[in-house]
Design a protein around this motif. Structure first.
Motif, PDB file in Angstrom:
ATOM      1  N   SER A   5       0.853  -1.263   0.004  1.00  0.00           N
ATOM      2  CA  SER A   5      -0.188   0.089   0.042  1.00  0.00           C
ATOM      3  C   SER A   5       0.761   1.146   0.049  1.00  0.00           C
ATOM      4  O   SER A   5       1.902   1.370   0.552  1.00  0.00           O
ATOM      5  N   PRO A   6       0.375   2.292  -0.723  1.00  0.00           N
ATOM      6  CA  PRO A   6       1.179   3.424  -0.593  1.00  0.00           C
ATOM      7  C   PRO A   6       1.482   4.125   0.909  1.00  0.00           C
ATOM      8  O   PRO A   6       2.238   4.937   1.077  1.00  0.00           O
ATOM      9  N   SER A   7       0.547   3.800   1.742  1.00  0.00           N
ATOM     10  CA  SER A   7       0.744   4.392   2.956  1.00  0.00           C
ATOM     11  C   SER A   7       1.705   3.571   3.817  1.00  0.00           C
ATOM     12  O   SER A   7       2.311   4.223   5.059  1.00  0.00           O
ATOM     13  N   VAL A   8       2.357   2.402   3.342  1.00  0.00           N
ATOM     14  CA  VAL A   8       3.495   1.817   4.009  1.00  0.00           C
ATOM     15  C   VAL A   8       4.680   2.417   4.253  1.00  0.00           C
ATOM     16  O   VAL A   8       5.494   2.510   5.314  1.00  0.00           O
ATOM     17  N   PRO A   9       5.290   2.859   3.079  1.00  0.00           N
ATOM     18  CA  PRO A   9       6.545   3.927   3.257  1.00  0.00           C
ATOM     19  C   PRO A   9       6.254   4.993   4.247  1.00  0.00           C
ATOM     20  O   PRO A   9       7.326   5.191   4.947  1.00  0.00           O
ATOM     21  N   ARG A  10       5.393   5.526   4.118  1.00  0.00           N
ATOM     22  CA  ARG A  10       5.121   6.644   4.945  1.00  0.00           C
ATOM     23  C   ARG A  10       4.963   6.735   6.451  1.00  0.00           C
ATOM     24  O   ARG A  10       5.809   6.936   7.363  1.00  0.00           O
ATOM     25  N   ARG A  11       4.385   5.201   6.562  1.00  0.00           N
ATOM     26  CA  ARG A  11       4.280   4.773   8.213  1.00  0.00           C
ATOM     27  C   ARG A  11       5.637   4.630   8.446  1.00  0.00           C
ATOM     28  O   ARG A  11       5.983   4.592   9.623  1.00  0.00           O
ATOM     29  N   ARG A  12       6.606   3.797   7.637  1.00  0.00           N
ATOM     30  CA  ARG A  12       7.829   3.383   8.045  1.00  0.00           C
ATOM     31  C   ARG A  12       8.852   4.525   8.186  1.00  0.00           C
ATOM     32  O   ARG A  12       9.578   4.952   9.328  1.00  0.00           O
ATOM     33  N   THR A  13       8.582   5.485   7.633  1.00  0.00           N
ATOM     34  CA  THR A  13       9.307   6.971   7.452  1.00  0.00           C
ATOM     35  C   THR A  13       8.988   7.734   8.755  1.00  0.00           C
ATOM     36  O   THR A  13       9.994   8.187   9.663  1.00  0.00           O
ATOM     37  N   ARG A  14       7.823   7.563   9.263  1.00  0.00           N
ATOM     38  CA  ARG A  14       7.425   8.346  10.547  1.00  0.00           C
ATOM     39  C   ARG A  14       7.826   7.715  11.642  1.00  0.00           C
ATOM     40  O   ARG A  14       8.308   8.083  12.528  1.00  0.00           O
ATOM     41  N   ARG A  15       7.644   6.168  11.642  1.00  0.00           N
ATOM     42  CA  ARG A  15       8.482   5.569  12.668  1.00  0.00           C
ATOM     43  C   ARG A  15       9.882   5.844  12.989  1.00  0.00           C
ATOM     44  O   ARG A  15      10.530   5.941  13.820  1.00  0.00           O
ATOM     45  N   GLY A  16      10.603   5.778  11.862  1.00  0.00           N
ATOM     46  CA  GLY A  16      12.082   6.209  11.706  1.00  0.00           C
ATOM     47  C   GLY A  16      12.229   7.495  12.192  1.00  0.00           C
ATOM     48  O   GLY A  16      13.468   7.871  12.919  1.00  0.00           O
ATOM     49  N   ARG A  17      11.291   8.463  11.996  1.00  0.00           N
ATOM     50  CA  ARG A  17      11.610   9.716  12.585  1.00  0.00           C
ATOM     51  C   ARG A  17      11.385   9.683  14.044  1.00  0.00           C
ATOM     52  O   ARG A  17      12.177  10.544  14.653  1.00  0.00           O
ATOM     53  N   GLU A  18      10.478   9.139  14.499  1.00  0.00           N
ATOM     54  CA  GLU A  18      10.079   8.961  15.846  1.00  0.00           C
ATOM     55  C   GLU A  18      11.414   8.331  16.685  1.00  0.00           C
ATOM     56  O   GLU A  18      11.873   8.734  17.807  1.00  0.00           O
ATOM     57  N   ARG A  19      11.988   7.259  15.964  1.00  0.00           N
ATOM     58  CA  ARG A  19      13.204   6.666  16.503  1.00  0.00           C
ATOM     59  C   ARG A  19      14.233   7.611  16.702  1.00  0.00           C
ATOM     60  O   ARG A  19      14.842   7.549  17.767  1.00  0.00           O
ATOM     61  N   ILE A  20      14.525   8.424  15.679  1.00  0.00           N
ATOM     62  CA  ILE A  20      15.731   9.168  15.668  1.00  0.00           C
ATOM     63  C   ILE A  20      15.257  10.344  16.683  1.00  0.00           C
ATOM     64  O   ILE A  20      16.356  10.628  17.321  1.00  0.00           O
ATOM     65  N   GLY A  21      14.054  10.792  16.856  1.00  0.00           N
ATOM     66  CA  GLY A  21      13.566  11.677  17.847  1.00  0.00           C
ATOM     67  C   GLY A  21      14.001  11.312  19.198  1.00  0.00           C
ATOM     68  O   GLY A  21      14.457  12.138  19.934  1.00  0.00           O
TER      69      GLY A  21
END
Length: 302
Positions: free
Chosen positions: A19-35
């Motif tokens: 789904s197109p939302s999967v890459p966005r979800r992974r990007t958001r999780r990566g940003r949260e992890r970095i934060g």
């Protein structure tokens, strides 16, 4: 054509086409992890900055006097002088100083908790003309520095014959505007319906305060008690002004005995400082759960 359409639908249903939302979800999780990693790194840096003076003090307590103020800083002593912790008890009456500090801290803490909680009940749950104006005027005294009324207080205690006694310090510190403010903010979060129900059952204001409000205010009471105990234990100017007898000195005043006219026993000063923070550390670790809860909830409602 129908077969091709059904195969495509099966692939989509089977999850083979992302789904197109999967890459966005992974990007958001990566940003949260970095934060989170950045926040933890910042907290570690701040914790290190805060703890450095205490680590230096602890290290210095195991050194000789000539090694304490070396440049550059010597974080670990070349020779561990364990005898400092035995010698300090013979150099000054350390046990008596600790007992005096504990007596003042305990008595003043109990009085401030009682007076602060009772006054806060009146300012939050009892309605009378001019209540809010009186509360604002009382809280405004926090902004007045102690040095502004230090001399008038001393003159009053001197004329009353209370200088060089614990009574002067206890009377002057038995009431505190900050304690009233802290407890009032917490009491404002307690529903007024509890008071009304208690009054219907025949309880007076004294009974409501003692049997309803106080049992519900353990976090705020613990916060006020901890803050008052620490401030009283660390107080230097009050005992320095009012206590002239060595038998009445607190540990903060007693440590100045190691400072002579031409030199100072820095290692023993650091040893005494380490010993003096142990009671505060134990009390804070024992009550930190209530302390954090009380501070967090005291500002929920104004």
């Amino acid at each position: 054509m129908s077969a091709l359409t059904s195969d495509l639908a099966q692939e989509l249903d089977g999850g083979r086409v992302p789904s197109p939302s999967v890459p966005r979800r992974r990007t958001r999780r990566g940003r949260e992890r970095i934060g989170r990693i950045g926040m933890y790194a910042l907290l570690v840096v701040l914790l290190t900055v805060v703890l450095l003076p205490f680590l230096w003090m602890l290290s210095s307590s195991f050194k000789h006097d000539d090694q304490v103020l070396t440049v550059p800083v010597q974080w670990l002593p070349t020779t561990w002088v364990w005898s400092n912790y035995a010698e300090i008890w013979t150099q000054i009456p350390m046990a008596g100083y600790l007992a005096n500090s504990a007596f003042l801290a305990i008595v003043i803490t109990i009085l401030q908790v009682l007076t602060g909680s009772f006054a806060a009940y009146g300012f939050s749950k009892v309605r009378f003309p001019g209540r809010d104006a009186l509360f604002l005027a009382y809280i405004a005294t926090i902004a007045v520095p102690w040095q502004a009324y230090m001399i008038p207080q001393y003159v009053m205690m001197q004329k009353a014959g209370l200088t060089n006694t614990f009574t002067a310090l206890i009377l002057l510190q038995a009431f505190g505007a900050f304690g009233v403010f802290l407890m009032r903010q917490y009491y404002m979060t307690i529903p007024d319906e509890l008071n009304e129900a208690a009054r219907i059952d025949g309880l007076s204001d004294y009974g409501i305060w003692a049997r309803i409000i106080l049992p519900l205010s353990k976090p705020a009471l613990a916060s006020l008690a901890l803050l008052t105990f620490v401030n009283t234990w660390n107080d230097y100017m009050g005992p320095f002004i009012y206590l002239s007898s060595n038998e009445l000195w607190t540990v903060q005043i007693g440590l100045k005995s190691f400072i002579g006219q031409y030199s100072a026993q820095y290692a023993l000063i650091m040893t005494g400082s380490v010993i003096s923070i142990i009671p505060i550390l134990v009390i804070f670790l024992a009550g930190q759960r209530y302390f954090i809860s009380g501070i967090a909830t005291s500002g929920m409602k104004g």
